[in-house]
Design an enzyme around this catalytic site. Structure first.
Site, PDB file in Angstrom:
ATOM      1  N   TYR A   1      -4.125  -0.049  44.821  1.00  0.00           N
ATOM      2  CA  TYR A   1      -4.309   0.443  43.620  1.00  0.00           C
ATOM      3  C   TYR A   1      -3.489  -0.368  42.524  1.00  0.00           C
ATOM      4  CZ  TYR A   1      -0.191   2.935  45.664  1.00  0.00           C
ATOM      5  OH  TYR A   1       0.966   3.441  46.445  1.00  0.00           O
TER       6      TYR A   1
ATOM      7  N   GLU B   1      11.657  16.079  44.364  1.00  0.00           N
ATOM      8  CA  GLU B   1      11.087  15.459  45.419  1.00  0.00           C
ATOM      9  C   GLU B   1      10.623  14.006  45.489  1.00  0.00           C
ATOM     10  OE1 GLU B   1       8.380  18.699  46.138  1.00  0.00           O
ATOM     11  OE2 GLU B   1       6.890  17.429  45.288  1.00  0.00           O
ATOM     12  N   PRO B   2      11.627  13.370  45.159  1.00  0.00           N
ATOM     13  CA  PRO B   2      11.301  11.728  44.803  1.00  0.00           C
ATOM     14  C   PRO B   2      11.061  11.104  46.301  1.00  0.00           C
ATOM     15  CG  PRO B   2      13.604  12.173  44.230  1.00  0.00           C
ATOM     16  CD  PRO B   2      13.029  13.462  44.862  1.00  0.00           C
ATOM     17  N   GLY B   3       9.939  10.200  46.119  1.00  0.00           N
ATOM     18  CA  GLY B   3       9.924   9.094  47.190  1.00  0.00           C
ATOM     19  C   GLY B   3      10.182   7.825  46.779  1.00  0.00           C
TER      20      GLY B   3
ATOM     21  N   GLY C   1       7.482  11.651  40.880  1.00  0.00           N
ATOM     22  CA  GLY C   1       6.751  10.394  40.211  1.00  0.00           C
ATOM     23  C   GLY C   1       7.185   9.618  39.144  1.00  0.00           C
TER      24      GLY C   1
ATOM     25  N   CYS D   1      -9.699 -10.749  57.100  1.00  0.00           N
ATOM     26  CA  CYS D   1     -10.857 -11.153  56.914  1.00  0.00           C
ATOM     27  C   CYS D   1     -11.812 -10.191  55.890  1.00  0.00           C
ATOM     28  CB  CYS D   1     -11.883 -11.256  58.073  1.00  0.00           C
ATOM     29  SG  CYS D   1     -11.097 -12.600  59.079  1.00  0.00           S
ATOM     30  N   GLU D   2     -11.303 -10.315  54.769  1.00  0.00           N
ATOM     31  CA  GLU D   2     -11.763  -9.375  53.410  1.00  0.00           C
ATOM     32  C   GLU D   2     -10.805 -10.045  52.553  1.00  0.00           C
ATOM     33  OE1 GLU D   2     -12.045  -4.783  53.617  1.00  0.00           O
ATOM     34  OE2 GLU D   2     -12.581  -5.934  55.350  1.00  0.00           O
TER      35      GLU D   2
ATOM     36  N   TYR E   1       5.831   3.337  50.395  1.00  0.00           N
ATOM     37  CA  TYR E   1       4.162   3.423  50.722  1.00  0.00           C
ATOM     38  C   TYR E   1       3.798   1.760  51.125  1.00  0.00           C
ATOM     39  CZ  TYR E   1       4.647   7.507  48.082  1.00  0.00           C
ATOM     40  OH  TYR E   1       5.356   8.789  47.291  1.00  0.00           O
TER      41      TYR E   1
ATOM     42  N   ARG F   1      -0.728  -1.894  48.992  1.00  0.00           N
ATOM     43  CA  ARG F   1      -0.715  -1.267  47.747  1.00  0.00           C
ATOM     44  C   ARG F   1      -1.516  -2.276  46.545  1.00  0.00           C
ATOM     45  NH1 ARG F   1       4.028  -0.551  45.391  1.00  0.00           N
ATOM     46  NH2 ARG F   1       3.419   1.433  44.379  1.00  0.00           N
TER      47      ARG F   1
HETATM   48  C1  LIG Z   1       3.767  11.621  46.944  1.00  0.00           C
HETATM   49  C2  LIG Z   1       4.589  13.031  46.560  1.00  0.00           C
HETATM   50  C3  LIG Z   1       5.837  13.121  46.040  1.00  0.00           C
HETATM   51  C4  LIG Z   1       6.651  11.651  45.730  1.00  0.00           C
HETATM   52  O1  LIG Z   1       6.055  11.195  44.644  1.00  0.00           O
HETATM   53  P1  LIG Z   1       6.737   9.695  44.262  1.00  0.00           P
HETATM   54  O2  LIG Z   1       5.857   8.902  43.241  1.00  0.00           O
HETATM   55  O3  LIG Z   1       6.895   8.641  45.675  1.00  0.00           O
HETATM   56  O4  LIG Z   1       8.099   9.820  44.052  1.00  0.00           O
HETATM   57  C5  LIG Z   1       6.729  14.130  45.765  1.00  0.00           C
HETATM   58  N1  LIG Z   1       5.906  15.339  45.881  1.00  0.00           N
HETATM   59  C6  LIG Z   1       4.691  15.552  46.411  1.00  0.00           C
HETATM   60  C7  LIG Z   1       4.148  16.982  46.480  1.00  0.00           C
HETATM   61  C8  LIG Z   1       3.782  14.119  46.596  1.00  0.00           C
HETATM   62  O5  LIG Z   1       2.707  14.292  47.233  1.00  0.00           O
END
Ligand SMILES: *Cc1c(COP(=O)(O)O)cnc(C)c1O
Length: 403
Positions: free
Chosen positions: A302, A259-261, A218, A328-329, A356, A298
């Protein structure tokens, strides 16, 4: 990735187009491992829901990353990309026991986020190690739709139910090898994060078979120049120190997991679109592009901010535009943005398009999803073709009912 390169990619692959920078992904990954180099065992699991193209997954495999998955299909894709099952964590929310069993049969680490499934799973498979997702009830993050650690959140088992967790664990004889939290997105306050980890440490101390603590993710990335972002180096220093102290008290060198995305891929992605129409209304100048919320949801979903530049004409006089899609929105990408004068046919570039964006794309309005290109050492690799009419018809069954 410079302007000339991006424009040449539009010549070659056409618009709209997603482009990812392999070196940027690598540097973010290395930044994170370096920030936590003070801990003995660190493992990073890329949250693949952010960007799930198989070539991106392979890139993470080559970096020695693991994968964080939220559906059994993500697990299957991860295995196809060559990950070992033990390098995959399955962290779903609210899924059926059957889906968790499928993931277990594939040999990946199971993470459970509710007492009902914990009890059912524990009774059936007391020998399978399980990680527990707790909710520390820390309000963090910038946006109510993506903040998941607060009291009303559906995620995790409430930290107040720790005694109940222990009753289930004792009654079933199951083995808890990990404890996990993921408090939401866009957390930039290191001290708020540390406060949540203290709650997690208190819970962790009560599980004697623990092998790892998973602090989720996050992290906030910058969206604008001089934007706030998580100071990962500061977090690394503070949390590593605290983690090492905890391990000492606990009597075992645990593994620290993230666990970063977004942190790993957001800034590595650009989204390129072509301006179809410039429309002057009484109050606004609209730039309508050949894309919409079908490709990048996105901002509408949000309110996320994506910086937009006119790369065809970067040095022209700046003017104010509202950049909109062709769906069309109402699908506004950005309101009242100061952008170099836009002409029809110019290419606009959206920043922070790695996380995302493609992974949330759809075929709404029966449009094709864009192609994806990966840049490595200045060379472009097509990693997904643009869709065709066959893709739109795929799996449909034409039934002839004449009314
Ligand atoms: C989505 C998610 C993440 C990644 O979150 P980011 O904000 O993208 O870093 C990590 N862990 C879990 C369980 C998630 O659902």
């Amino acid at each position: 990735m410079d302007r000339e390169l991006l424009l040449s990619l539009i010549e070659k692959y056409e618009s709209p187009l997603y482009v990812y920078d392999a070196e940027k992904i690598k540097s973010q990954y290395n930044r994170m491992t370096k920030a936590f180099s003070g801990v003995k065992h660190l493992k990073i699991y890329f949250a693949m829901k952010a960007l799930s193209n198989i070539s991106i997954l392979r890139l993470f495999k080559s970096l020695n990353s693991g994968l964080d998955t939220v559906s059994v299909q993500e697990v299957q894709l991860g295995l196809k990309a060559g990950f070992d099952p033990q390098d995959i964590i399955f962290t779903p929310n609210g899924v059926s026991l059957e889906e968790i069993e499928q993931a277990k049969d594939l040999g990946v680490q199971i993470n459970i986020d509710n007492l009902s499934i914990l009890e059912q799973f524990g009774q059936k498979y007391p020998k399978t190690p399980v990680c527990i997702r707790v909710n520390p009830h820390i309000m963090a993050g910038g946006n109510s739709k993506i903040s998941v650690g607060h009291i009303d959140s559906k995620f995790g088992i409430s930290i107040h139910q720790l005694p109940h967790i222990h009753r289930v664990v004792e009654n079933t004889g199951m083995l808890i090898n990990g404890i996990h939290m993921h408090t939401g997105s866009d957390i930039y306050d290191v001290d708020a994060f540390i406060r949540a980890t203290e709650i997690l440490f208190n819970a962790a101390a009560t599980f004697k078979d623990l092998e790892y603590i998973d602090f989720g993710s996050g992290f906030k990335v910058p969206y604008k120049e001089d934007d706030i972002q998580t100071d990962i180096e500061e977090l690394g220093l503070k949390l590593s120190k605290r983690f090492n102290e905890f391990c000492k008290d606990f009597g075992k060198d645990l593994t620290l997991i993230f666990e970063p995305g977004k942190f790993l891929v957001s800034e590595a992605g650009k989204f390129l679109v072509n301006v179809n129409v410039v429309k002057q209304t009484t109050s606004t100048v609209f730039a309508s592009v050949d894309s919409g919320l079908n490709h990048l949801i996105r901002p509408m979903f949000y309110d996320s901010y994506h910086h937009i530049e006119n790369i065809s004409n970067p040095n022209a006089k700046k003017r104010f535009y509202t950049v909109v899609g062709y769906i069309c929105e109402t699908d506004t990408f950005g309101t009242n943005r100061r952008i170099s004068e836009i002409k029809e046919g110019d290419i606009l570039c959206f920043n922070n398009a790695g996380a995302y964006c493609y992974s949330m794309a759809s075929n709404y309005n029966s449009r094709y999803r864009p192609a994806e290109v990966l840049i490595y050492q200045g060379k472009d690799h097509l990693i997904r073709e643009r869709e065709t009419i066959e893709d739109l018809l795929n799996k449909q069954i034409e039934v002839a009912i004449d009314l």
